[in-house]
Design a protein around this motif. Structure first.
Motif, PDB file in Angstrom:
ATOM      1  N   TRP A 163      60.329  19.476   9.142  1.00 55.07           N
ATOM      2  CA  TRP A 163      61.099  18.665   8.299  1.00 55.07           C
ATOM      3  C   TRP A 163      60.725  17.211   8.095  1.00 55.07           C
ATOM      4  CZ3 TRP A 163      64.799  19.900   4.905  1.00 55.07           C
ATOM      5  CH2 TRP A 163      65.402  21.196   5.089  1.00 55.07           C
ATOM      6  N   LEU A 164      60.339  16.615   9.430  1.00 52.35           N
ATOM      7  CA  LEU A 164      59.796  15.203   9.750  1.00 52.35           C
ATOM      8  C   LEU A 164      58.460  15.092   8.647  1.00 52.35           C
ATOM      9  CD1 LEU A 164      60.291  12.528  10.771  1.00 52.35           C
ATOM     10  CD2 LEU A 164      59.042  13.193  12.868  1.00 52.35           C
TER      11      LEU A 164
ATOM     12  N   LEU B  40      55.895  12.987   3.823  1.00 51.28           N
ATOM     13  CA  LEU B  40      55.218  13.161   2.531  1.00 51.28           C
ATOM     14  C   LEU B  40      55.742  12.804   1.387  1.00 51.28           C
ATOM     15  CD1 LEU B  40      53.319  16.677   3.219  1.00 51.28           C
ATOM     16  CD2 LEU B  40      52.296  14.073   2.872  1.00 51.28           C
ATOM     17  N   ASN B  41      57.278  13.244   1.388  1.00 53.46           N
ATOM     18  CA  ASN B  41      58.112  12.848   0.231  1.00 53.46           C
ATOM     19  C   ASN B  41      58.136  11.294  -0.116  1.00 53.46           C
ATOM     20  OD1 ASN B  41      58.820  15.555  -0.456  1.00 53.46           O
ATOM     21  ND2 ASN B  41      60.652  15.572   0.609  1.00 53.46           N
ATOM     22  N   MET B  42      58.161  10.605   0.874  1.00 51.84           N
ATOM     23  CA  MET B  42      58.270   9.021   0.844  1.00 51.84           C
ATOM     24  C   MET B  42      56.881   8.570   0.320  1.00 51.84           C
ATOM     25  SD  MET B  42      60.765   8.103   3.846  1.00 51.84           S
ATOM     26  CE  MET B  42      60.832   6.679   3.621  1.00 51.84           C
TER      27      MET B  42
ATOM     28  N   ALA C 261      62.176  23.227  17.493  1.00 52.83           N
ATOM     29  CA  ALA C 261      61.357  21.950  17.507  1.00 52.83           C
ATOM     30  C   ALA C 261      60.449  21.813  16.567  1.00 52.83           C
ATOM     31  CB  ALA C 261      60.776  21.860  19.115  1.00 52.83           C
ATOM     32  N   LEU C 262      59.866  23.144  16.236  1.00 48.29           N
ATOM     33  CA  LEU C 262      58.960  23.135  15.208  1.00 48.29           C
ATOM     34  C   LEU C 262      59.652  22.863  13.792  1.00 48.29           C
ATOM     35  CD1 LEU C 262      57.025  26.667  16.438  1.00 48.29           C
ATOM     36  CD2 LEU C 262      56.203  23.951  16.335  1.00 48.29           C
TER      37      LEU C 262
ATOM     38  N   PHE D 203      63.902  10.053  -0.386  1.00 54.32           N
ATOM     39  CA  PHE D 203      64.702  10.020   1.166  1.00 54.32           C
ATOM     40  C   PHE D 203      65.959  10.506   0.780  1.00 54.32           C
ATOM     41  CE2 PHE D 203      66.799   7.575   4.262  1.00 54.32           C
ATOM     42  CZ  PHE D 203      66.718   8.104   5.353  1.00 54.32           C
ATOM     43  N   TRP D 204      66.789   9.755  -0.079  1.00 58.16           N
ATOM     44  CA  TRP D 204      68.129   9.758  -0.197  1.00 58.16           C
ATOM     45  C   TRP D 204      68.477  11.302  -0.677  1.00 58.16           C
ATOM     46  CZ3 TRP D 204      72.448   7.810   0.802  1.00 58.16           C
ATOM     47  CH2 TRP D 204      73.540   8.334   0.350  1.00 58.16           C
ATOM     48  N   VAL D 205      67.696  11.875  -1.370  1.00 58.92           N
ATOM     49  CA  VAL D 205      68.161  13.283  -1.768  1.00 58.92           C
ATOM     50  C   VAL D 205      67.669  14.309  -0.485  1.00 58.92           C
ATOM     51  CG1 VAL D 205      67.113  15.454  -3.160  1.00 58.92           C
ATOM     52  CG2 VAL D 205      67.558  12.968  -4.131  1.00 58.92           C
ATOM     53  N   PHE D 206      66.663  13.999   0.384  1.00 57.28           N
ATOM     54  CA  PHE D 206      66.302  14.696   1.475  1.00 57.28           C
ATOM     55  C   PHE D 206      67.455  14.609   2.505  1.00 57.28           C
ATOM     56  CE2 PHE D 206      63.945  15.398   5.417  1.00 57.28           C
ATOM     57  CZ  PHE D 206      63.355  16.651   5.037  1.00 57.28           C
ATOM     58  N   ALA D 207      67.736  13.389   2.847  1.00 59.49           N
ATOM     59  CA  ALA D 207      68.950  13.199   3.941  1.00 59.49           C
ATOM     60  C   ALA D 207      70.197  13.704   3.407  1.00 59.49           C
ATOM     61  CB  ALA D 207      69.033  11.670   4.023  1.00 59.49           C
ATOM     62  N   LYS D 208      70.414  13.702   2.170  1.00 59.21           N
ATOM     63  CA  LYS D 208      71.908  14.225   1.595  1.00 59.21           C
ATOM     64  C   LYS D 208      71.699  15.769   1.921  1.00 59.21           C
ATOM     65  CE  LYS D 208      74.990  14.452  -2.336  1.00 59.21           C
ATOM     66  NZ  LYS D 208      74.873  14.082  -3.751  1.00 59.21           N
ATOM     67  N   GLU D 209      70.532  16.508   1.391  1.00 63.00           N
ATOM     68  CA  GLU D 209      70.553  17.828   1.598  1.00 63.00           C
ATOM     69  C   GLU D 209      70.814  18.209   2.976  1.00 63.00           C
ATOM     70  OE1 GLU D 209      66.985  21.011   1.332  1.00 63.00           O
ATOM     71  OE2 GLU D 209      67.030  19.552   0.006  1.00 63.00           O
ATOM     72  N   ARG D 210      69.897  17.533   4.051  1.00 57.78           N
ATOM     73  CA  ARG D 210      69.835  17.714   5.428  1.00 57.78           C
ATOM     74  C   ARG D 210      71.188  17.461   6.171  1.00 57.78           C
ATOM     75  NH1 ARG D 210      67.050  20.685   9.179  1.00 57.78           N
ATOM     76  NH2 ARG D 210      67.041  19.379  10.989  1.00 57.78           N
TER      77      ARG D 210
END
Length: 100
Positions: free
Chosen positions: A27-28, A33-35, A21-22, A75-82
């Motif tokens: 991550w959220l 912040l990245n966006m 959860a933490l 967002f795209w880079v972050f989501a792809k990595e995730r």
């Protein structure tokens, strides 16, 4: 009375759930912040350019589009990595002699 070191019926410990959860909250927060920061930096640069160099006010419009595009790219880079990390974790198999 349940102790934190005793396994739950599902096989995990209560601390693993709290850790997950933490980790999701971190991550959220990082995603937000990245966006948001590229947009704020572009708007700050536009404000500085209009106040110090007397640029016209329409400079804010390209600044907004540039900031939103940079946030979308982050967002795209972050989501792809995730997704790649989740795929790698999902394929992890434990063999007979592997101990965790």
């Amino acid at each position: 009375m349940v102790c934190a070191s005793q396994p739950k019926p599902e096989g995990g410990t209560p601390l693993k759930g709290l850790y997950k959860a933490l980790e999701d909250i971190v991550w959220l927060t990082q995603l937000g912040l990245n966006m948001l920061l590229p947009l704020l930096l572009c708007l700050g640069g536009c404000w500085w350019a209009t106040s110090h160099w007397a640029w016209p006010e329409w400079v804010y419009l390209p600044g907004i589009f540039l900031g939103l595009a940079a946030g979308a790219q982050n967002f795209w880079v972050f989501a792809k990595e995730r997704m790649d990390r989740a795929k790698k974790d999902k394929n992890h198999r434990v063999g007979f002699n592997s101990h965790q």
